[in-house]
Design a protein around this motif. Structure first.
Motif, PDB file in Angstrom:
ATOM      1  N   GLY A 129       0.789  -1.234   0.000  1.00 20.57           N
ATOM      2  CA  GLY A 129       0.000   0.000   0.000  1.00 20.57           C
ATOM      3  C   GLY A 129       0.816   1.277   0.000  1.00 20.57           C
ATOM      4  O   GLY A 129       0.274   2.366   0.202  1.00 20.57           O
ATOM      5  N   THR A 171      -5.399   2.595   7.349  1.00 26.75           N
ATOM      6  CA  THR A 171      -4.442   2.052   6.384  1.00 26.75           C
ATOM      7  C   THR A 171      -3.436   1.125   7.069  1.00 26.75           C
ATOM      8  O   THR A 171      -2.968   0.159   6.476  1.00 26.75           O
ATOM      9  N   GLN A 174      -4.858  -2.346   7.364  1.00 26.53           N
ATOM     10  CA  GLN A 174      -4.980  -2.891   6.009  1.00 26.53           C
ATOM     11  C   GLN A 174      -3.624  -3.414   5.508  1.00 26.53           C
ATOM     12  O   GLN A 174      -3.521  -4.530   5.013  1.00 26.53           O
ATOM     13  N   GLN A 175      -2.606  -2.585   5.686  1.00 26.43           N
ATOM     14  CA  GLN A 175      -1.272  -2.994   5.236  1.00 26.43           C
ATOM     15  C   GLN A 175      -0.762  -4.190   6.045  1.00 26.43           C
ATOM     16  O   GLN A 175      -0.148  -5.094   5.502  1.00 26.43           O
TER      17      GLN A 175
END
Ligand SMILES: *Cc1c(COP(=O)(O)O)cnc(C)c1O
Length: 386
Positions: A129, A171, A174-175
Motif C-alpha cells: 500500500g 491504512t 490494512q497494510q
C-alpha cells in the motif's frame, strides 16, 4: 563565551545510543532493532553514527545503496548490512565480496537472484500500500508455484507502512493484514513491517525486525508527548556583527521586519546555504547563553539577523555562539516553525554545515554492550582499524 569560527552542526552520539536503547525498550526483546542509516544517517554522518550504534549493540544496518554499504565496510563495520536499493543482479559479486544483504524489489531482481549459482541472502520487499518498490502480493503465489524461491528463499519479508505516524489511520491495519498474508507464504523467513512511528502502534506491528531511522535521531514522527526521545543535534553559529538601528528601520530582504524601538541587531553567520530553512524567517527564537533573541527579517544566503535588544550587553560578543537548536528546541521544532519536514531539515543541515561530535570519542574495537543481543549472536563487532 566560546569563540566559534563558523556555523556548526553538533551531533550527540550518546543521545543516538540512548534512543536506540529506548526503541528496544518499546519493541521488547522479541524484536531486533535495525538501524536505518541511509542518506548519510539522515545527515548526521554515516560512519560516526553506525560506529556509535554498533557500540550500543546494534548488529543490523540498512543503507540506501552500495556506496553507503561499502563505506561502512571500509570503515570496519562488521555487522549485517542490508542495501535498500541497487542492481542486485549486475552487482552480485560486489554484494558477495562485501558480505552485503540485497533487497529484492522487483520480479527482475528475483529472477536474477534465483538464477545465481551460489544462493545469497536477501530481503524480499512486498508492496502492501505504499506504491513505491516491492513485489505485488497478487503475483507472489504464482511466483512461488513456479519454483523461483526453491533454491534461494528470502531470509526476511518486509513491507513499509505509509501512515504509521497516525495510529488511528485504518491504512495501518490494512497494510498489516496484507503483509501477514504475504509472509505466510514464507514461514521460514523473518518479518519486518515497522519503521520509527510503528514502534508506537503496539506489539502487533513489531514482528521480528523494526527498521528504525528517525527515532534514533530524536525525530518524533508519531508526535508522542512527552517526547521520550533525546534530542541529538545542536546548531551553533557565530555572532559576526552587532549594529544599533533606530525605531522603524527596515531589516533585510523585502523589509519583512521593521523595528518597533531603538534596536540592537546581531548578524549571525548562518543562512540557508547552511541548511537553515528560508521559511523560518521571523519565526524562530535563538539562544545566546541563557538569553533568548528572536530572528527578525528574512534568512539570507550566508546570514541571519536577530534582535539582541533584550540580551544584556555583556552577553553580546562578536565571535560568540548563537544557538539555533538547543535543549527544548530541536529539529522537530525548527521544522514545525518553518512548516517543513524534520528529516529534510536534518539532512540539509548535516550536509551543509561542518559537523562536530563533541565530548565523545568511541574507539574502534570497542566491545559491544549487551543491549539488543539475541540468542548466541555475538553482537556487532567493529574491527580495529589503524
Ligand atoms: C527510510 C526507511 C525506513 C526508516 O524510516 P523512519 O521512519 O525514519 O524510521 C524504514 N524502512 C524503509 C523501507 C525506509 O525507506
Amino acid at each position: 563565551m566560546s569563540i566559534i569560527p563558523s556555523a556548526v552542526f553538533q551531533v550527540d552520539l550518546a543521545a543516538v545510543e540512548f534512543n536506540y536503547r529506548h526503541a528496544h525498550t518499546i519493541a521488547g526483546k522479541a524484536t531486533e532493532i535495525a538501524a536505518v542509516v541511509k542518506s548519510d544517517a539522515y545527515g548526521l554522518g554515516l560512519t560516526s553514527v553506525a560506529k556509535a550504534l554498533s557500540h550500543a549493540g546494534c548488529n543490523l544496518f540498512f543503507v540506501a545503496n552500495l556506496d553507503e554499504a561499502l563505506s561502512l565496510r571500509s570503515a570496519g563495520l562488521n555487522a549485517r548490512i542490508v542495501v535498500f536499493s541497487g542492481d542486485v543482479v549486475k552487482s552480485r559479486d560486489v554484494y558477495r565480496e562485501a558480505n552485503l544483504v540485497a533487497v529484492v524489489n522487483s520480479r527482475e531482481d528475483l529472477v536474477g537472484i534465483a538464477d545465481a549459482t551460489a544462493p545469497a541472502p536477501y530481503f524480499l520487499n512486498v508492496e502492501t500500500g505504499f506504491s513505491r518498490f516491492g513485489l505485488n502480493i497478487d503475483g507472489l503465489q504464482d511466483l512461488k508455484a513456479s519454483g523461483v524461491f526453491q533454491n534461494n528463499p528470502p531470509s526476511c519479508i518486509f513491507s513499509h507502512l505509509a501512515c504509521s505516524d497516525n495510529a488511528h489511520d485504518l491504512t495501518n491495519k490494512q497494510q498489516r493484514d496484507r503483509f501477514i498474508a504475504a509472509a505466510k507464504m514464507f514461514p521460514e523467513a523473518s518479518r519486518s513491517l515497522s519503521a520509527s512511528a510503528g514502534l508506537w502502534l503496539g506489539r502487533a506491528y513489531h514482528f521480528d525486525i523494526a527498521r528504525i531511522g528517525s527515532a534514533l535521531y530524536g525525530l518524533n514522527n508519531a508526535r508522542i508527548y512527552p517526547n521520550p526521545l533525546r534530542s541529538v543535534a545542536r546548531l551553533r553559529a557565530p555572532l559576526v556583527d552587532i549594529r544599533n538601528v533606530p525605531h522603524r528601520q527596515a531589516v533585510g530582504y523585502g523589509a519583512t521586519f521593521r523595528t518597533r524601538r531603538d534596536t540592537c541587531l546581531g548578524i549571525v553567520g548562518i543562512g540557508y546555504k547552511h541548511g537553515l530553512p528560508w521559511a523560518c524567517a521571523n519565526k524562530l527564537n535563538v539562544k545566546i547563553g541563557q538569553y533568548i533573541a528572536p530572528v527578525v527579517g528574512r534568512i539570507s544566503m550566508e546570514y541571519t539577523t536577530v534582535d539582541l535588544t533584550d540580551v544584556p550587553e555583556f552577553a553580546r560578543e562578536r565571535g560568540g555562539a548563537v544557538d539555533f537548536l538547543y535543549d527544548d528546541f530541536g529539529i522537530d521544532e525548527l521544522a514545525a516553525a518553518a512548516g517543513v519536514n524534520s528529516q529534510e531539515v536534518a539532512i540539509r543541515l548535516g550536509a551543509s554545515c561542518p559537523r562536530d561530535y563533541p565530548e565523545r570519542a568511541i574507539e574502534w574495537g570497542a566491545v559491544a554492550s549487551m543491549v539488543g543481543r539475541r540468542g548466541s549472536d555475538t553482537g556487532s563487532v567493529i574491527e580495529k582499524v589503524a
